[in-house]
Enzyme design. Structure first.
Site, PDB file in Angstrom:
ATOM      1  N   GLY A  66       0.883  -1.258   0.079  1.00  0.00           N
ATOM      2  CA  GLY A  66      -0.109  -0.003   0.125  1.00  0.00           C
ATOM      3  C   GLY A  66       0.890   1.117   0.061  1.00  0.00           C
ATOM      4  O   GLY A  66       0.507   2.164  -0.756  1.00  0.00           O
ATOM      5  N   CYS A  67       1.880   1.251   0.823  1.00  0.00           N
ATOM      6  CA  CYS A  67       2.676   2.440   0.870  1.00  0.00           C
ATOM      7  C   CYS A  67       3.487   2.733  -0.352  1.00  0.00           C
ATOM      8  O   CYS A  67       3.754   3.616  -0.851  1.00  0.00           O
ATOM      9  CB  CYS A  67       3.596   2.106   1.977  1.00  0.00           C
ATOM     10  SG  CYS A  67       3.092   2.148   3.691  1.00  0.00           S
ATOM     11  N   THR A  68       3.942   1.762  -1.059  1.00  0.00           N
ATOM     12  CA  THR A  68       4.451   1.505  -2.683  1.00  0.00           C
ATOM     13  C   THR A  68       3.596   2.304  -3.387  1.00  0.00           C
ATOM     14  O   THR A  68       4.114   3.441  -4.439  1.00  0.00           O
ATOM     15  CB  THR A  68       4.958   0.383  -2.850  1.00  0.00           C
ATOM     16  OG1 THR A  68       6.060  -0.195  -1.893  1.00  0.00           O
ATOM     17  CG2 THR A  68       5.815   0.686  -4.329  1.00  0.00           C
ATOM     18  N   ALA A  81       3.111   6.131  -2.607  1.00  0.00           N
ATOM     19  CA  ALA A  81       4.411   6.877  -2.991  1.00  0.00           C
ATOM     20  C   ALA A  81       4.489   6.998  -4.458  1.00  0.00           C
ATOM     21  O   ALA A  81       4.893   7.966  -5.009  1.00  0.00           O
ATOM     22  CB  ALA A  81       5.725   6.269  -2.418  1.00  0.00           C
TER      23      ALA A  81
END
Length: 153
Positions: A43-45, A48
């Site tokens: 999710g963070c990738t 970002a």
């Protein structure tokens, strides 16, 4: 609780290069601070990379992007290099800034409880005041939600 119009909590954190970055150094520009749980997770990738791909639009709107997580500067460097990110990531290892922004909270996942970062973003105006709080979005749509709000301001 933080409220729109009040001064954003000030901070100094180390970036991916272990250089101290102060929020105050961005006065005169809008700042999007986005808090995320951990570098290099799915999710963070997604979040970002979408911000990375929106950088020219954000630049046109005079917005600086700062991502904050409890990761070490070394992990942030690896994340930036692997995803060719084009904005600054900040290390909040002791989660003091996360606490100041009320995003360090009790989370439940698969029946287990633990303290962690609740994915939230804050738009700070040119004078250092909170202009908008983003707390309802999907990681893949975060950049679109941010750009929609910015275009209406």
């Amino acid at each position: 609780m933080l409220a729109i119009g009040q001064p954003a909590p000030k901070f100094t954190l180390l970036d991916q290069n272990s250089t101290a970055i102060e929020l105050d150094s961005f006065k005169g520009r809008k700042v999007l601070i986005y808090f995320y749980p951990r570098a290099s997770t799915p999710g963070c990738t997604v979040q970002a990379c979408a911000l990375r791909d929106s950088k020219s639009e954000l630049d046109d709107l005079n917005v600086v992007v700062l991502g904050i997580s409890p990761d070490t500067p070394k992990k942030l460097t690896n994340f930036i290099n692997k995803q060719t990110l084009n904005f600054t990531l900040l290390s909040d290892e002791d989660h003091a800034v996360c606490e100041a922004y009320n995003v360090w909270q009790l989370k439940k996942f698969m029946g287990r409880e633990s303290m962690g970062v609740v994915r939230t973003s804050f738009l700070i105006d040119e004078n250092g005041n909170l202009e908008h709080i983003f707390n309802k979005f999907k990681t893949k749509d975060h950049h679109e939600v941010v750009l929609d709000v910015l275009k209406k301001l």
